[in-house]
Design a protein around this motif. Structure first.
Motif, PDB file in Angstrom:
ATOM      1  N   ALA A  29       0.825  -1.216   0.000  1.00 12.28           N
ATOM      2  CA  ALA A  29       0.000   0.000   0.000  1.00 12.28           C
ATOM      3  C   ALA A  29       0.857   1.262   0.000  1.00 12.28           C
ATOM      4  CB  ALA A  29      -0.925  -0.003   1.215  1.00 12.28           C
ATOM      5  N   ALA A  30       2.073   1.169   0.505  1.00 20.39           N
ATOM      6  CA  ALA A  30       2.934   2.353   0.618  1.00 20.39           C
ATOM      7  C   ALA A  30       3.678   2.665  -0.677  1.00 20.39           C
ATOM      8  CB  ALA A  30       3.944   2.168   1.746  1.00 20.39           C
ATOM      9  N   GLN A  31       3.796   1.697  -1.595  1.00 16.96           N
ATOM     10  CA  GLN A  31       4.554   1.942  -2.822  1.00 16.96           C
ATOM     11  C   GLN A  31       3.907   3.048  -3.640  1.00 16.96           C
ATOM     12  OE1 GLN A  31       4.917  -1.396  -5.543  1.00 16.96           O
ATOM     13  NE2 GLN A  31       6.887  -0.663  -6.317  1.00 16.96           N
ATOM     14  N   ARG A  32       4.743   3.934  -4.189  1.00 20.75           N
ATOM     15  CA  ARG A  32       4.252   5.071  -4.944  1.00 20.75           C
ATOM     16  C   ARG A  32       4.082   4.723  -6.424  1.00 20.75           C
ATOM     17  NH1 ARG A  32       3.758   9.774  -3.240  1.00 20.75           N
ATOM     18  NH2 ARG A  32       4.385  10.697  -5.233  1.00 20.75           N
ATOM     19  N   PRO A  33       3.316   5.520  -7.175  1.00 20.05           N
ATOM     20  CA  PRO A  33       3.106   5.235  -8.605  1.00 20.05           C
ATOM     21  C   PRO A  33       4.391   5.185  -9.423  1.00 20.05           C
ATOM     22  CG  PRO A  33       1.481   6.812  -7.822  1.00 20.05           C
ATOM     23  CD  PRO A  33       2.466   6.637  -6.710  1.00 20.05           C
ATOM     24  N   ASP A  34       5.454   5.892  -8.980  1.00 13.66           N
ATOM     25  CA  ASP A  34       6.708   5.880  -9.746  1.00 13.66           C
ATOM     26  C   ASP A  34       7.527   4.622  -9.505  1.00 13.66           C
ATOM     27  OD1 ASP A  34       7.747   6.279  -7.214  1.00 13.66           O
ATOM     28  OD2 ASP A  34       8.541   8.282  -7.617  1.00 13.66           O
ATOM     29  N   GLY A  35       7.033   3.728  -8.625  1.00 14.32           N
ATOM     30  CA  GLY A  35       7.713   2.473  -8.362  1.00 14.32           C
ATOM     31  C   GLY A  35       8.538   2.459  -7.105  1.00 14.32           C
ATOM     32  N   GLY A  36       8.859   3.638  -6.564  1.00 18.13           N
ATOM     33  CA  GLY A  36       9.660   3.702  -5.347  1.00 18.13           C
ATOM     34  C   GLY A  36       8.805   3.692  -4.096  1.00 18.13           C
ATOM     35  N   PRO A  72       8.289   5.680  -0.265  1.00 19.78           N
ATOM     36  CA  PRO A  72       8.631   6.839   0.546  1.00 19.78           C
ATOM     37  C   PRO A  72       9.080   6.388   1.931  1.00 19.78           C
ATOM     38  CG  PRO A  72       6.286   6.480   0.654  1.00 19.78           C
ATOM     39  CD  PRO A  72       6.840   5.398  -0.244  1.00 19.78           C
ATOM     40  N   PRO A  73       9.740   7.248   2.691  1.00 17.01           N
ATOM     41  CA  PRO A  73      10.117   6.864   4.052  1.00 17.01           C
ATOM     42  C   PRO A  73       8.905   6.516   4.918  1.00 17.01           C
ATOM     43  CG  PRO A  73      11.324   8.810   3.363  1.00 17.01           C
ATOM     44  CD  PRO A  73      10.278   8.566   2.317  1.00 17.01           C
ATOM     45  N   GLN A  74       7.792   7.162   4.639  1.00 20.81           N
ATOM     46  CA  GLN A  74       6.562   6.966   5.404  1.00 20.81           C
ATOM     47  C   GLN A  74       5.408   7.378   4.495  1.00 20.81           C
ATOM     48  OE1 GLN A  74       4.160   8.977   7.126  1.00 20.81           O
ATOM     49  NE2 GLN A  74       3.555   7.586   8.766  1.00 20.81           N
ATOM     50  N   PRO A  75       4.248   6.739   4.587  1.00 23.90           N
ATOM     51  CA  PRO A  75       3.174   7.044   3.630  1.00 23.90           C
ATOM     52  C   PRO A  75       2.806   8.518   3.526  1.00 23.90           C
ATOM     53  CG  PRO A  75       2.645   5.041   4.831  1.00 23.90           C
ATOM     54  CD  PRO A  75       3.891   5.599   5.469  1.00 23.90           C
ATOM     55  N   ALA A  76       2.999   9.280   4.595  1.00 19.80           N
ATOM     56  CA  ALA A  76       2.666  10.700   4.529  1.00 19.80           C
ATOM     57  C   ALA A  76       3.655  11.501   3.691  1.00 19.80           C
ATOM     58  CB  ALA A  76       2.600  11.283   5.939  1.00 19.80           C
ATOM     59  N   VAL A  77       4.830  10.930   3.402  1.00 23.86           N
ATOM     60  CA  VAL A  77       5.835  11.601   2.573  1.00 23.86           C
ATOM     61  C   VAL A  77       5.517  11.325   1.108  1.00 23.86           C
ATOM     62  CG1 VAL A  77       8.286  11.793   2.020  1.00 23.86           C
ATOM     63  CG2 VAL A  77       7.570  11.373   4.386  1.00 23.86           C
ATOM     64  N   ARG A  78       5.371  12.352   0.312  1.00 21.25           N
ATOM     65  CA  ARG A  78       4.937  12.176  -1.073  1.00 21.25           C
ATOM     66  C   ARG A  78       6.122  12.175  -2.036  1.00 21.25           C
ATOM     67  NH1 ARG A  78      -0.665  15.743  -1.570  1.00 21.25           N
ATOM     68  NH2 ARG A  78      -1.796  14.648   0.087  1.00 21.25           N
ATOM     69  N   GLN A  79       7.164  11.455  -1.689  1.00 17.51           N
ATOM     70  CA  GLN A  79       8.323  11.335  -2.559  1.00 17.51           C
ATOM     71  C   GLN A  79       9.029  10.024  -2.276  1.00 17.51           C
ATOM     72  OE1 GLN A  79      11.499  14.210  -2.007  1.00 17.51           O
ATOM     73  NE2 GLN A  79      12.132  14.037  -4.134  1.00 17.51           N
ATOM     74  N   SER A  80       9.351   9.293  -3.330  1.00 19.87           N
ATOM     75  CA  SER A  80      10.121   8.074  -3.167  1.00 19.87           C
ATOM     76  C   SER A  80      11.550   8.422  -2.764  1.00 19.87           C
ATOM     77  CB  SER A  80      10.127   7.278  -4.471  1.00 19.87           C
ATOM     78  OG  SER A  80       8.823   6.890  -4.824  1.00 19.87           O
ATOM     79  N   ALA A  81      12.192   7.517  -2.041  1.00 22.82           N
ATOM     80  CA  ALA A  81      13.516   7.809  -1.505  1.00 22.82           C
ATOM     81  C   ALA A  81      14.345   6.533  -1.435  1.00 22.82           C
ATOM     82  CB  ALA A  81      13.389   8.468  -0.130  1.00 22.82           C
ATOM     83  N   TRP A  82      15.504   6.663  -0.801  1.00 24.21           N
ATOM     84  CA  TRP A  82      16.484   5.582  -0.704  1.00 24.21           C
ATOM     85  C   TRP A  82      15.931   4.318  -0.054  1.00 24.21           C
ATOM     86  CZ3 TRP A  82      17.880   3.690   4.088  1.00 24.21           C
ATOM     87  CH2 TRP A  82      17.372   4.413   5.181  1.00 24.21           C
ATOM     88  N   VAL A  83      14.878   4.428   0.765  1.00 23.04           N
ATOM     89  CA  VAL A  83      14.317   3.246   1.420  1.00 23.04           C
ATOM     90  C   VAL A  83      13.763   2.246   0.410  1.00 23.04           C
ATOM     91  CG1 VAL A  83      13.787   4.406   3.596  1.00 23.04           C
ATOM     92  CG2 VAL A  83      12.121   4.461   1.747  1.00 23.04           C
ATOM     93  N   THR A  84      13.599   2.684  -0.842  1.00 19.30           N
ATOM     94  CA  THR A  84      13.184   1.755  -1.894  1.00 19.30           C
ATOM     95  C   THR A  84      14.149   0.578  -1.977  1.00 19.30           C
ATOM     96  OG1 THR A  84      12.189   3.561  -3.164  1.00 19.30           O
ATOM     97  CG2 THR A  84      12.732   1.548  -4.378  1.00 19.30           C
TER      98      THR A  84
END
Length: 280
Positions: free
Chosen positions: A53-60, A62-74
């Protein structure tokens, strides 16, 4: 393992500190550790549903679902592999990792480096897209891609692994290990850290060079004096990956105080028994 099971949140994820909100990093590490221990299926299934459920549309991720950017935690999530994440989610995560590079490799940064006499020709990975590369996200991304090279289009993955290895070797400190990425600061040699040295050695598993042997010696010297469970675990994982954990190494002595540290301690224990989830 009981600590991890007792720390799982009702939503299926794990917090950094027991009782806190769920985050991607501790959730992924907890799942890696539980799978390595052959844990009961239901907590793992709930954790995987949280990650899905936490995976973003760009495939990455985010550190937490409230963060709207994929990051290194991918990279940490991708270490779980296609069997756990599902092939589509996994492949999208790997593609996101392959496409990331530190902002210090763009044109303007290269011009600045040329004018200042600096050199940054090898592409590592940043914490967040559009920022500079650092050792830990580079090492974790390499570990995720090493696994992916066995079941995906290997050419772009192998190319990024090559540049990632070069980045790590270029950023080793003069004492032999690694810190976050600044081997020199204000014309002074910066010291290494056990955590970053351990994860860098783990990512460079299978490689041998004078620099890597020097790093192993530094890690061996630091292990008896580690002050945290995290430092102990990463150093053990790094040394085990090169077959350099001393046979008389002291048993882990620092109690883990966070979910992530408890998971890393279990992962280091599994690696000592010949089951290394980071490399399998």
């Amino acid at each position: 393992m009981f600590f991890l099971l007792a720390s799982q949140n009702p939503d299926g994820g794990w917090p950094y500190q027991r009782g806190g909100p769920s985050w991607t990093e501790p959730t992924a590490y907890a799942l890696l550790a539980l799978v390595a221990q052959g844990s009961v299926a239901e907590p793992v299934k709930r954790g995987l549903r949280w990650l899905d459920a936490a995976q973003r549309p760009d495939g990455g991720w985010p550190p937490q679902p409230a963060v709207r950017q994929s990051a290194w935690v991918t990279a940490v999530a991708a270490l779980l592999g296609p069997a756990a994440l599902g092939r589509d989610a996994y492949q999208r995560g790997i593609q996101w990792i392959v496409e990331q590079t530190g902002a210090d490799t763009n044109f303007l940064s290269r011009v600045r480096q040329f004018l200042t006499g600096q050199s940054q020709t090898d592409a590592g990975w940043p914490w967040f897209p559009g920022t500079s590369a650092w050792v830990t996200p580079t090492a974790l991304s390499m570990l995720a891609l090493r696994k992916a090279a066995r079941c995906a289009d290997a050419a772009p993955i192998l190319a990024r692994l090559y540049t990632g290895s070069a980045y790590l070797l270029c950023h080793a400190c003069s004492d032999g290990g690694w810190n976050h990425g600044a081997a020199r600061a204000l014309d002074y040699d910066a010291p290494s850290y056990p955590e970053t040295t351990g994860v860098a050695l783990l990512a460079l598993s299978g490689k041998d060079s004078p620099a890597i042997r020097k790093a192993c010696r530094w890690a061996q010297a630091q292990l008896p004096g580690c002050r945290t469970s995290e430092a102990e675990s990463w150093l053990r994982l790094g040394l085990l990956a090169h077959g350099q954990l001393p046979p008389n190494a002291p048993a882990p002595s620092r109690p883990p105080r966070t979910v992530q540290n408890a998971a890393l301690a279990l992962l280091a224990s599994a690696a000592a028994q010949g089951r290394n989830p980071f490399l399998e």
